[in-house]
Design an enzyme around this catalytic site. Structure first.
Site, short mmCIF file in Angstrom:
data_model
loop_
_atom_site.label_atom_id
_atom_site.label_comp_id
_atom_site.label_asym_id
_atom_site.label_seq_id
_atom_site.Cartn_x
_atom_site.Cartn_y
_atom_site.Cartn_z
CG ASN A 90 34.93 -11.23 -54.43
OD1 ASN A 90 35.90 -11.18 -53.69
ND2 ASN A 90 34.65 -12.31 -55.13
CB VAL A 97 29.12 -5.86 -52.92
CG1 VAL A 97 29.94 -6.83 -52.09
CG2 VAL A 97 29.67 -4.45 -52.81
CB CYS A 98 29.88 -10.70 -55.99
SG CYS A 98 29.48 -12.41 -56.28
CG LEU A 99 29.39 -10.53 -48.80
CD1 LEU A 99 30.76 -11.17 -48.61
CD2 LEU A 99 29.32 -9.23 -48.00
CG ASP A 132 30.28 -15.59 -55.45
OD1 ASP A 132 29.88 -15.73 -56.62
OD2 ASP A 132 29.52 -15.34 -54.50
#
Length: 165
Positions: A90, A97-99, A132
């Site tokens: 992620n 960061v993919c959050l 994601d």
């Protein structure tokens, strides 16, 4: 002296965040505004370190993270990123960061704090979100778990230091 983008609401909120962090933050975490060479403090860029959770492949690592806030904070989330080529499903190659909680189209709310962001990133390390994905290391995570685990342990060893800031 404090530097950074102009933005009265953002600057006030960041000052509150800093004060709150100093009073109460999770053990082992570091989060502080960046210091410039001239001695000023850039409240809009925070240098952070996140410890890996105990009992995970990430345990023993202290992972550097940067939070970049805009003058539109807290209406807009900060940009959150690790160093380039950080190994995680992620995290994009450039380190972002993919959050969901820092995504303005998904979970971002102006009430989310620096502390919540850092705890969310820490949880994401050992619990990747397979819905994601940000890079191809997920293929290794899914198809060759032993290799994924080995690569994470190697990365953790590279960050097994408290001298990140």
């Amino acid at each position: 002296m404090t530097t950074g983008p102009s933005g009265g609401v953002a600057a006030s909120r960041l000052a509150e965040e800093r004060k709150s962090w100093r009073k109460d933050h999770p053990f082992g975490f570091v989060a502080k505004p960046e210091a410039a060479a001239d001695g000023s403090t850039n409240m809009f860029r925070w240098k952070c370190s996140i410890p890996g959770k105990e009992g995970t492949l990430w345990e023993g690592g202290l992972f550097p993270l940067t939070l970049d806030f805009s003058a539109d904070y807290p209406a807009k989330p900060p940009s959150v990123y690790f160093p380039r080529d950080f190994y995680h499903p992620n995290v994009f190659t450039q380190g972002h960061v993919c959050l969901s909680i820092i995504n303005p189209e998904k979970g971002w709310r102006p009430s989310i704090t620096v502390k919540q962001i850092l705890l969310g990133v820490q949880a994401l390390l050992s619990e990747p979100n397979i819905d994601d994905l940000a890079n191809v290391c997920y293929e290794v995570y899914k198809k060759d778990r032993k290799k994924y685990d080995r690569l994470v342990r190697e990365q953790t060893q590279r960050y097994a230091s408290d001298k990140q800031l």
